[in-house]
Design a protein around this motif. Sequence first.
Motif, mmCIF file in Angstrom:
data_model
loop_
_atom_site.group_PDB
_atom_site.id
_atom_site.type_symbol
_atom_site.label_atom_id
_atom_site.label_comp_id
_atom_site.label_asym_id
_atom_site.label_seq_id
_atom_site.Cartn_x
_atom_site.Cartn_y
_atom_site.Cartn_z
ATOM 1 N N MET A 62 -7.470 2.270 35.733
ATOM 2 C CA MET A 62 -6.592 3.259 34.956
ATOM 3 C C MET A 62 -7.695 4.285 35.532
ATOM 4 O O MET A 62 -9.519 4.353 33.852
ATOM 5 C CB MET A 62 -6.527 3.128 34.165
ATOM 6 N N SER A 63 -7.573 5.510 35.268
ATOM 7 C CA SER A 63 -8.438 6.551 35.213
ATOM 8 C C SER A 63 -8.151 7.131 33.930
ATOM 9 O O SER A 63 -7.020 7.746 33.058
ATOM 10 C CB SER A 63 -7.906 7.918 36.296
ATOM 11 N N ASP A 64 -8.986 7.587 33.112
ATOM 12 C CA ASP A 64 -8.781 8.328 31.703
ATOM 13 C C ASP A 64 -8.829 9.945 32.197
ATOM 14 O O ASP A 64 -8.643 10.775 30.901
ATOM 15 C CB ASP A 64 -10.347 7.943 30.439
ATOM 16 N N ASN A 65 -8.695 10.421 33.050
ATOM 17 C CA ASN A 65 -9.217 11.873 33.514
ATOM 18 C C ASN A 65 -7.720 12.307 32.951
ATOM 19 O O ASN A 65 -7.044 11.577 33.555
ATOM 20 C CB ASN A 65 -9.616 12.422 35.305
ATOM 21 N N THR A 66 -7.795 13.575 32.512
ATOM 22 C CA THR A 66 -6.031 14.896 32.420
ATOM 23 C C THR A 66 -5.865 15.120 33.219
ATOM 24 O O THR A 66 -7.185 15.439 34.284
ATOM 25 C CB THR A 66 -6.774 15.201 30.901
ATOM 26 N N PRO A 67 -4.873 15.846 33.509
ATOM 27 C CA PRO A 67 -4.620 16.399 34.865
ATOM 28 C C PRO A 67 -5.429 17.929 34.590
ATOM 29 O O PRO A 67 -6.516 18.769 35.604
ATOM 30 C CB PRO A 67 -3.305 16.722 34.830
#
Length: 187
Positions: free
Chosen positions: A1-6
């Motif tokens: 799972m990526s911690d990147n926000t939109p």
Amino acid sequence: MSDNTPQDIQNNWMRMVEQMNDAMARSVEQNMEAQSKFMETWAKTIEDSMPDEDTMGESFEAYQRAYGVWMDAADQMYERVTDAAEGEDVAFTEFRDIWLRSANEAFKEVMGTTAFAAAQGNLVESMMEMQQQAEDVSQDTLEQFGLPTRDDMDEVGERLVELERRQQRVENKLDRLIEMAESSQEA
């Protein structure tokens, strides 16, 4: 799972697009500089050699073909930038390769012309004249300082060769005389 926000994803995307735009802008600038240098060199070559009308026509046709090669390269670059913007993995080496291939093709178009050959002949002739002038100045300078010149050294070399030939003839005659003397003593 990526911690990147939109927002992170959008910022990364914007950074990548900006890098691609910068790369494209640099490529276009380099292309224009290369074309400009190419055209200046070509024009200087034509100006210096002033070929006849047929040769001039051939040169213009070659330049047009070379220009077409550059434009095809620009189209290829645009396509690859578009592909990269759409998410395709495009290596920067592809851009370099496109320009290298195009430069080779464009130069072949022009280098194969009669005008280019004539210009190269003129260049070689000019260089030979300059070399001769430099040689003459060098010889004059050596002469003024009382040092041996190339002509002096050539003359010495020729005299040495002639002395070696004479010595060889004398040695051959001596060998024959010795053989005659030895054979008359044996008899």
